[in-house]
Design an enzyme around this catalytic site. Structure first.
Site, mmCIF file in Angstrom:
data_model
loop_
_atom_site.group_PDB
_atom_site.id
_atom_site.type_symbol
_atom_site.label_atom_id
_atom_site.label_comp_id
_atom_site.label_asym_id
_atom_site.label_seq_id
_atom_site.Cartn_x
_atom_site.Cartn_y
_atom_site.Cartn_z
ATOM 1 N N GLY A 11 0.825 -1.201 0.000
ATOM 2 C CA GLY A 11 0.000 0.000 0.000
ATOM 3 C C GLY A 11 0.861 1.253 0.000
ATOM 4 N NE ARG A 75 -0.412 -7.858 1.827
ATOM 5 C CZ ARG A 75 0.152 -8.069 3.002
ATOM 6 N NH1 ARG A 75 1.194 -8.848 3.090
ATOM 7 N NH2 ARG A 75 -0.283 -7.476 4.083
ATOM 8 N N GLY A 76 2.184 -7.663 -4.530
ATOM 9 C CA GLY A 76 2.690 -8.198 -5.788
ATOM 10 C C GLY A 76 3.814 -9.187 -5.514
ATOM 11 N N GLY A 115 6.295 -2.502 3.266
ATOM 12 C CA GLY A 115 5.880 -2.906 4.592
ATOM 13 C C GLY A 115 6.205 -4.359 4.846
ATOM 14 C CG ASP A 116 4.937 -8.123 7.788
ATOM 15 O OD1 ASP A 116 4.244 -9.015 7.263
ATOM 16 O OD2 ASP A 116 5.761 -8.351 8.687
ATOM 17 N N GLY A 117 4.679 -7.248 4.253
ATOM 18 C CA GLY A 117 4.556 -8.213 3.161
ATOM 19 C C GLY A 117 5.645 -8.078 2.120
ATOM 20 C CB THR A 139 3.695 0.138 7.231
ATOM 21 O OG1 THR A 139 2.368 0.013 7.756
ATOM 22 C CG2 THR A 139 4.675 -0.090 8.357
ATOM 23 C CB ILE A 140 0.169 4.623 7.399
ATOM 24 C CG1 ILE A 140 -0.934 3.596 7.158
ATOM 25 C CG2 ILE A 140 0.548 5.342 6.121
ATOM 26 C CD1 ILE A 140 -2.258 4.202 6.725
ATOM 27 C CG ASP A 141 -1.217 -0.170 9.627
ATOM 28 O OD1 ASP A 141 -1.976 0.811 9.710
ATOM 29 O OD2 ASP A 141 -1.485 -1.179 8.959
ATOM 30 C CG ASP A 143 2.435 -3.124 10.908
ATOM 31 O OD1 ASP A 143 3.262 -2.605 10.121
ATOM 32 O OD2 ASP A 143 1.458 -3.771 10.522
ATOM 33 N NE ARG A 185 -5.026 -6.539 7.327
ATOM 34 C CZ ARG A 185 -6.098 -7.198 6.901
ATOM 35 N NH1 ARG A 185 -6.518 -8.270 7.558
ATOM 36 N NH2 ARG A 185 -6.748 -6.809 5.842
ATOM 37 C CG HIS A 285 -7.531 4.121 0.707
ATOM 38 N ND1 HIS A 285 -8.596 3.310 1.008
ATOM 39 C CD2 HIS A 285 -6.521 3.293 0.349
ATOM 40 C CE1 HIS A 285 -8.260 2.048 0.822
ATOM 41 N NE2 HIS A 285 -7.011 2.011 0.422
ATOM 42 C CG LEU A 286 -9.501 11.073 3.084
ATOM 43 C CD1 LEU A 286 -10.538 11.753 3.963
ATOM 44 C CD2 LEU A 286 -9.022 12.030 2.003
ATOM 45 N NE ARG A 288 -3.229 2.343 2.538
ATOM 46 C CZ ARG A 288 -2.273 1.657 3.157
ATOM 47 N NH1 ARG A 288 -1.044 2.128 3.176
ATOM 48 N NH2 ARG A 288 -2.544 0.513 3.754
#
Length: 362
Positions: A11, A75-76, A115-117, A139-141, A143, A185, A285-286, A288
């Site tokens: 993302g 997630r590509g 990010g993580d993925g 990542t905005i999270d 995490d 999440r 999504h604002l 992001r």
């Protein structure tokens, strides 16, 4: 070091362009190195025209821009890439195509911003296939372990805080309970930080299962004290004690299920339990989008430059990180070994409780 490449995956987050700019400027101006951009994450190594030279002119003026000039495939995953064959969607392992493309490009390093993925894919490419990767945590999270902050978080936090500020005036005017559903999440950093910064009365995060009765008790206490409105900040991954998360779309072997709707569920629970008038706002999504904050711009610039230095030193399989105010590097394997979550013993949680903010559990 003659040639490196950079890609952005997962993302989008504010600051991606700032990282790309720092990578290109550091590599070209300090190391005299070519930089190639990879379009749409790892998909760019498979798609025609997916890899192209990045010059100083390409990154001019992108520092304040949100999004990413390279595009980002969510997630590509080259090990499990969705493609259409004879009109049917199938999942294929395209990792060998990625390796062949990397070999043909004769890259000295691949800087992976994600990010993580995305970083897990980078780690797998490094461990299984020897790809010379350097990770940059996005990542905005917030995490990802190993770093105090990921870039993008500060900008998303400020967007969420401003939304809470705006909800305050209308909530107070109409004596309502206002619920703001935020991203998060598995980690509740955005909701917790924004809730504290914006003066929320209740903050619900994934790490602390909540009870509607506890939220109602907080609202009643406020009414008894003469405050006829309340603000609730809720992370999308929050869930009631003994209950499940709320999803609005199922997942599959490539994509995770999509969260959404916990704000409405809380609103309905409050209406049924304590009869208060409630409104729900989903920021979505604002969080992001938009121009990165000064903190994120500086952090992205520092991390982008540090990633190039790691590449020049041949220190692959590592991730740049912010620790104690300094940009350092840690093994990708260490950073991804355990996800970062809000610690229930942290001073932030303690401060929230001591200031009378309800976390929905007591």
């Amino acid at each position: 070091m003659k040639k490196i490449a950079v890609l952005t995956g997962g993302g989008d987050a504010p600051g991606l362009n700032a990282v790309i700019r720092a990578v290109v400027k550091t590599a070209v101006l300090h190391y005299g190195c070519e930089v190639w951009g990879v379009r749409n994450g790892f998909d760019g190594f498979v798609d025609e025209g997916g890899v192209f030279p990045l010059t100083l002119s390409d990154v001019r003026g992108i520092l304040p821009r949100g999004g990413t000039i390279l595009g980002a495939a969510n997630r590509g995953n080259p090990f499990a890439r969705k493609v259409i064959r004879n009109g049917v969607e199938v999942v294929e392992d395209t990792s060998q195509q990625v390796i062949e493309r990397l070999q043909n490009l004769n890259l000295d390093a691949l800087i992976v911003v994600g990010g993580d993925g995305t970083l897990r894919i980078a780690l797998e490419l490094y461990q299984q296939l020897g790809v010379p990767v350097i990770g940059v945590p996005k990542t905005i999270d917030n995490d990802i372990n190993g770093t105090d902050f990921t870039f993008g978080f500060d900008t998303a936090l400020n967007t969420a805080m401003e939304a809470i500020d705006r909800l305050h005036t209308t909530a107070e005017s109409h004596h309502r309970v206002m619920i703001l559903e935020l991203m998060g999440r598995d980690a509740g950093y955005i909701a917790l930080y924004a809730g504290i910064a914006g003066g929320a009365d209740v903050i619900l995060i994934p790490e602390i299962p909540f009870r509607i009765e506890a939220i109602c008790a907080k609202i009643r206490d406020r009414v008894a004290a003469g405050a006829f409105f309340s603000i609730i900040a809720v992370a999308e991954g929050a869930h009631p004690a003994g209950g499940e998360r709320v999803y609005r779309m199922g997942g599959d072997q490539v994509f995770l299920p999509r969260l959404g709707g916990i704000g409405q569920q809380v609103a309905e629970g409050l209406t049924q339990t304590c009869g208060v008038e409630t409104r729900v706002t989903v920021l979505g999504h604002l969080q992001r989008g938009g121009s990165p904050t000064a903190f994120d711009r500086v952090l992205c610039t520092r991390m982008g430059g540090a990633a190039v230095r790691l590449a020049a030193a041949g220190r692959f399989g590592r991730m740049v990180a912010l620790r104690g105010g300094e940009v350092v590097d840690v093994p990708l394997e260490e950073a991804l070994a355990q996800p970062r979550r809000v610690s229930l013993d942290s001073d932030l949680v303690q401060t929230a409780r001591e200031m009378g903010i309800s976390l929905g559990d007591e």
